[in-house]
Design a protein around this motif. Structure first.
Motif, PDB file in Angstrom:
ATOM      1  N   PRO A  67       0.734  -1.276  -0.057  1.00  0.00           N
ATOM      2  CA  PRO A  67      -0.174   0.190   0.015  1.00  0.00           C
ATOM      3  C   PRO A  67       0.820   1.293  -0.004  1.00  0.00           C
ATOM      4  O   PRO A  67       0.580   2.214  -0.652  1.00  0.00           O
ATOM      5  CB  PRO A  67      -0.985  -0.131   1.208  1.00  0.00           C
ATOM      6  CG  PRO A  67      -0.962  -1.572   1.464  1.00  0.00           C
ATOM      7  CD  PRO A  67       0.325  -2.049   1.151  1.00  0.00           C
ATOM      8  N   ASP A  68       1.893   1.276   0.571  1.00  0.00           N
ATOM      9  CA  ASP A  68       2.643   2.522   0.970  1.00  0.00           C
ATOM     10  C   ASP A  68       3.454   2.966  -0.449  1.00  0.00           C
ATOM     11  O   ASP A  68       3.766   3.846  -0.472  1.00  0.00           O
ATOM     12  CB  ASP A  68       3.766   2.331   1.892  1.00  0.00           C
ATOM     13  CG  ASP A  68       3.205   2.489   3.363  1.00  0.00           C
ATOM     14  OD1 ASP A  68       1.944   2.917   3.619  1.00  0.00           O
ATOM     15  OD2 ASP A  68       3.743   2.190   4.278  1.00  0.00           O
ATOM     16  N   VAL A  69       3.670   1.952  -1.354  1.00  0.00           N
ATOM     17  CA  VAL A  69       4.294   2.023  -2.747  1.00  0.00           C
ATOM     18  C   VAL A  69       3.123   2.292  -3.863  1.00  0.00           C
ATOM     19  O   VAL A  69       2.994   3.516  -4.579  1.00  0.00           O
ATOM     20  CB  VAL A  69       5.110   0.891  -3.125  1.00  0.00           C
ATOM     21  CG1 VAL A  69       5.536   1.011  -4.388  1.00  0.00           C
ATOM     22  CG2 VAL A  69       6.169   0.864  -2.091  1.00  0.00           C
ATOM     23  N   SER A  70       2.135   1.554  -3.830  1.00  0.00           N
ATOM     24  CA  SER A  70       1.082   1.539  -4.910  1.00  0.00           C
ATOM     25  C   SER A  70      -0.065   2.422  -4.386  1.00  0.00           C
ATOM     26  O   SER A  70      -0.746   3.198  -5.312  1.00  0.00           O
ATOM     27  CB  SER A  70       0.309   0.340  -5.044  1.00  0.00           C
ATOM     28  OG  SER A  70      -0.214  -0.364  -3.809  1.00  0.00           O
ATOM     29  N   GLY A  71      -0.300   2.789  -3.288  1.00  0.00           N
ATOM     30  CA  GLY A  71      -1.392   3.788  -2.692  1.00  0.00           C
ATOM     31  C   GLY A  71      -2.731   2.978  -2.847  1.00  0.00           C
ATOM     32  O   GLY A  71      -3.617   3.610  -2.718  1.00  0.00           O
ATOM     33  N   LEU A  72      -2.569   1.733  -2.971  1.00  0.00           N
ATOM     34  CA  LEU A  72      -4.041   0.863  -3.001  1.00  0.00           C
ATOM     35  C   LEU A  72      -4.094   0.328  -1.668  1.00  0.00           C
ATOM     36  O   LEU A  72      -3.393  -0.162  -0.973  1.00  0.00           O
ATOM     37  CB  LEU A  72      -3.776  -0.378  -3.940  1.00  0.00           C
ATOM     38  CG  LEU A  72      -3.644  -0.273  -5.497  1.00  0.00           C
ATOM     39  CD1 LEU A  72      -2.960  -1.275  -6.200  1.00  0.00           C
ATOM     40  CD2 LEU A  72      -4.632   0.545  -6.050  1.00  0.00           C
ATOM     41  N   SER A  73      -5.594   0.173  -1.420  1.00  0.00           N
ATOM     42  CA  SER A  73      -5.749  -0.463  -0.165  1.00  0.00           C
ATOM     43  C   SER A  73      -5.909  -2.086  -0.336  1.00  0.00           C
ATOM     44  O   SER A  73      -5.751  -2.600  -1.658  1.00  0.00           O
ATOM     45  CB  SER A  73      -7.348  -0.104   0.218  1.00  0.00           C
ATOM     46  OG  SER A  73      -8.340  -0.555  -0.652  1.00  0.00           O
ATOM     47  N   VAL A  74      -6.071  -2.844   0.713  1.00  0.00           N
ATOM     48  CA  VAL A  74      -6.028  -4.208   0.351  1.00  0.00           C
ATOM     49  C   VAL A  74      -7.309  -4.776  -0.447  1.00  0.00           C
ATOM     50  O   VAL A  74      -7.379  -5.524  -1.242  1.00  0.00           O
ATOM     51  CB  VAL A  74      -6.216  -5.142   1.824  1.00  0.00           C
ATOM     52  CG1 VAL A  74      -6.259  -6.572   1.634  1.00  0.00           C
ATOM     53  CG2 VAL A  74      -5.006  -4.721   2.652  1.00  0.00           C
ATOM     54  N   LEU A  75      -8.391  -4.125  -0.203  1.00  0.00           N
ATOM     55  CA  LEU A  75      -9.503  -4.345  -1.205  1.00  0.00           C
ATOM     56  C   LEU A  75      -9.394  -3.870  -2.516  1.00  0.00           C
ATOM     57  O   LEU A  75      -9.573  -4.479  -3.472  1.00  0.00           O
ATOM     58  CB  LEU A  75     -10.768  -3.331  -0.625  1.00  0.00           C
ATOM     59  CG  LEU A  75     -12.166  -3.564  -1.185  1.00  0.00           C
ATOM     60  CD1 LEU A  75     -12.691  -4.865  -1.394  1.00  0.00           C
ATOM     61  CD2 LEU A  75     -13.141  -2.518  -0.736  1.00  0.00           C
ATOM     62  N   ASP A  76      -8.726  -2.667  -2.633  1.00  0.00           N
ATOM     63  CA  ASP A  76      -8.387  -2.356  -4.198  1.00  0.00           C
ATOM     64  C   ASP A  76      -7.441  -3.293  -4.848  1.00  0.00           C
ATOM     65  O   ASP A  76      -7.693  -3.642  -5.908  1.00  0.00           O
ATOM     66  CB  ASP A  76      -7.407  -1.009  -4.136  1.00  0.00           C
ATOM     67  CG  ASP A  76      -8.326   0.423  -3.930  1.00  0.00           C
ATOM     68  OD1 ASP A  76      -9.585   0.155  -4.209  1.00  0.00           O
ATOM     69  OD2 ASP A  76      -7.970   1.166  -3.624  1.00  0.00           O
ATOM     70  N   TYR A  77      -6.363  -3.963  -4.027  1.00  0.00           N
ATOM     71  CA  TYR A  77      -5.517  -5.019  -4.619  1.00  0.00           C
ATOM     72  C   TYR A  77      -5.972  -6.144  -4.931  1.00  0.00           C
ATOM     73  O   TYR A  77      -5.769  -7.080  -5.782  1.00  0.00           O
ATOM     74  CB  TYR A  77      -4.455  -5.089  -3.618  1.00  0.00           C
ATOM     75  CG  TYR A  77      -3.505  -6.136  -4.136  1.00  0.00           C
ATOM     76  CD1 TYR A  77      -2.567  -5.815  -5.205  1.00  0.00           C
ATOM     77  CD2 TYR A  77      -2.889  -7.115  -3.345  1.00  0.00           C
ATOM     78  CE1 TYR A  77      -1.619  -6.797  -5.716  1.00  0.00           C
ATOM     79  CE2 TYR A  77      -1.945  -8.107  -3.794  1.00  0.00           C
ATOM     80  CZ  TYR A  77      -1.509  -7.960  -4.884  1.00  0.00           C
ATOM     81  OH  TYR A  77      -0.391  -8.532  -5.561  1.00  0.00           O
ATOM     82  N   ALA A  78      -7.476  -6.499  -4.275  1.00  0.00           N
ATOM     83  CA  ALA A  78      -7.996  -8.222  -4.548  1.00  0.00           C
ATOM     84  C   ALA A  78      -8.019  -8.241  -6.013  1.00  0.00           C
ATOM     85  O   ALA A  78      -7.788  -9.332  -6.560  1.00  0.00           O
ATOM     86  CB  ALA A  78      -9.155  -8.081  -3.560  1.00  0.00           C
ATOM     87  N   PRO A  79      -8.766  -7.559  -6.655  1.00  0.00           N
ATOM     88  CA  PRO A  79      -9.062  -7.876  -8.198  1.00  0.00           C
ATOM     89  C   PRO A  79      -7.933  -7.793  -9.162  1.00  0.00           C
ATOM     90  O   PRO A  79      -7.702  -8.608 -10.075  1.00  0.00           O
ATOM     91  CB  PRO A  79     -10.042  -6.708  -8.433  1.00  0.00           C
ATOM     92  CG  PRO A  79      -9.865  -5.559  -7.807  1.00  0.00           C
ATOM     93  CD  PRO A  79      -9.556  -6.076  -6.405  1.00  0.00           C
ATOM     94  N   LEU A  80      -6.893  -6.908  -8.607  1.00  0.00           N
ATOM     95  CA  LEU A  80      -5.734  -7.018  -9.350  1.00  0.00           C
ATOM     96  C   LEU A  80      -5.152  -8.360  -9.266  1.00  0.00           C
ATOM     97  O   LEU A  80      -4.456  -8.924 -10.071  1.00  0.00           O
ATOM     98  CB  LEU A  80      -4.940  -5.948  -8.812  1.00  0.00           C
ATOM     99  CG  LEU A  80      -5.442  -4.767  -8.789  1.00  0.00           C
ATOM    100  CD1 LEU A  80      -4.410  -3.473  -8.453  1.00  0.00           C
ATOM    101  CD2 LEU A  80      -5.558  -4.227 -10.663  1.00  0.00           C
TER     102      LEU A  80
END
Length: 399
Positions: A67-80
């Motif tokens: 998250p600190d690199v991508s700016g994504l939350s865990v929920l955001d990362y799920a579909p990726l």
């Protein structure tokens, strides 16, 4: 609760799907051919993946898990992560989002000293080196980490490590530069304060890799090593956290790692269902396409229902981690660790059945996907242990 993706995640997802279509799926045959030609004892990264890594980094599809690199939350990362799971040998690696490196990077990011981050985290984030995680042991029930018998003994300015590990994922890769080793540093201490976690350079004298363990005959490119540590000496400065912090650090590492595996295994199930549907349309049986036969329709419907249910459970766990933290989502993580690989195994098995004899060969990805999904019901904690956790959480409501 809201499972809506952020605008940043939607942008990443669109670009990732394009990347998969344009680069990853077309590379699968090249990857498989290169590994077959080299043989399973060659654990170098196939050149096609090195090329994909450069392309992904140039497109900003890099280190999305952090998250600190991508700016994504865990929920955001799920579909990726789910999308990368559709090509699990290639896509996670291409994006520098492959296990065990992701979990190791998270630990270094959160708990590493400045020197540890400079020496190990930076080159891992850059994709220049690989790492391994050494926890599981062949002689004890490692699902209870308190059983770990490898010793980490202080000797002046050094620690000395002795023990026997296996399923040390990543160690066979020639680019593996560092191991995170869990061992017992204070056998007389409190139950959860007996272990420490230490960084061990892969070329340290006394490390002996006995073999690479296959999964149903499949050898992972990075390897799952059986390893002996014989008087392995490293500086005390290599300790992660403090003495006795190992159990907590290892559990903290496994939590996010488990849900990442679950996200990817949903993608594996989706890939299997897609292959099954394409096969059902193309294959003629009893004078008509299989897609028009009730038996095939039933199998495909069951797959869709199971995948959607598992995905929603994963998204709920991810949402809960974002809202309350991984510690408060432990029960949810245990639940998805049970459900997601079970569903994937069932879906892949149904897809194999629709393919008939072709499904059990390597002419399709299905056999390899099944091997990976089935192993997931054991690694990072077997189903039985996670069922126990879910039961304890449920029973506690009524005690």
């Amino acid at each position: 609760m809201d499972f809506e993706l952020s605008p940043t995640a939607r942008d990443y997802l669109a670009r990732l799907n394009d990347f998969m279509d344009e680069y990853v799926y077309p590379a699968e045959d090249d990857y498989a051919s290169w590994r077959m030609e080299q043989g399973h004892n060659d654990h170098r990264l196939p050149p096609i993946v090195e090329s994909l890594k450069k392309q992904a980094r140039a497109q900003g599809l890099w280190n999305l898990f952090l998250p600190d690199v991508s700016g994504l939350s865990v929920l955001d990362y799920a579909p990726l992560a789910e999308v990368t799971g559709r090509s699990p040998d290639i896509a996670p690696e291409a994006l520098n989002c492959a296990a065990p490196d992701t979990g190791n990077m998270e630990i270094l990011h959160l708990f590493g000293t400045g020197e540890q981050k400079h020496r190990w985290l930076r080159p891992l984030l850059d994709g220049d080196i690989r790492s391994a995680f050494a926890m599981t042991e062949p002689d004890v029930a490692s699902s209870d980490a308190n059983n770990i018998a490898t010793t980490i003994r202080r000797d002046g300015d050094d620690y000395v490590i002795d023990g026997h590990k296996w399923w040390t994922s990543g160690i066979a890769d020639p680019n593996c530069a560092v191991l995170l080793v869990l061992g017992k540093s204070n056998p007389d201490g409190p139950r959860h304060r007996q272990h420490s976690l230490i960084l061990v350079p892969a070329d340290t004298p006394g490390i002996r890799v006995v073999r690479d363990l296959p999964i149903f005959g499949y050898h992972d490119q990075h390897g799952h090593g059986e390893v002996y540590f014989d008087e392995v000496r490293v500086p005390a400065a290599n300790l992660l956290g403090g003495e006795g912090d190992g159990f907590a650090l290892a559990q903290g590492r496994l939590g996010p790692g488990r849900i990442h595996h679950c996200m990817r295994v949903i993608g594996m199930a989706e890939r299997a269902l897609e292959l099954a549907c394409r096969r059902a349309h193309a294959r003629i049986a009893f004078g008509k396409p299989m897609a028009e036969l009730g038996a095939a329709q039933h199998q495909i419907a069951e797959c869709r229902l199971a995948i959607d249910q598992a995905r929603h459970l994963v998204l709920h766990a991810a949402w809960k981690i974002d809202k309350y933290g991984a510690k408060h989502a432990r029960g949810d993580i245990s639940a998805v660790k049970i459900v997601a690989p079970r569903v994937a195994c069932d879906v892949i098995d149904r897809a194999i059945q629709i393919h008939g004899g072709k499904g059990v060969t390597d002419d399709t990805p299905l056999a390899g996907l099944y091997a990976r999904a089935r192993a997931m019901r054991i690694f990072d904690g077997p189903d039985d242990v996670h069922l126990r956790s879910v039961a304890k959480n449920e029973l506690a409501k009524y005690s």
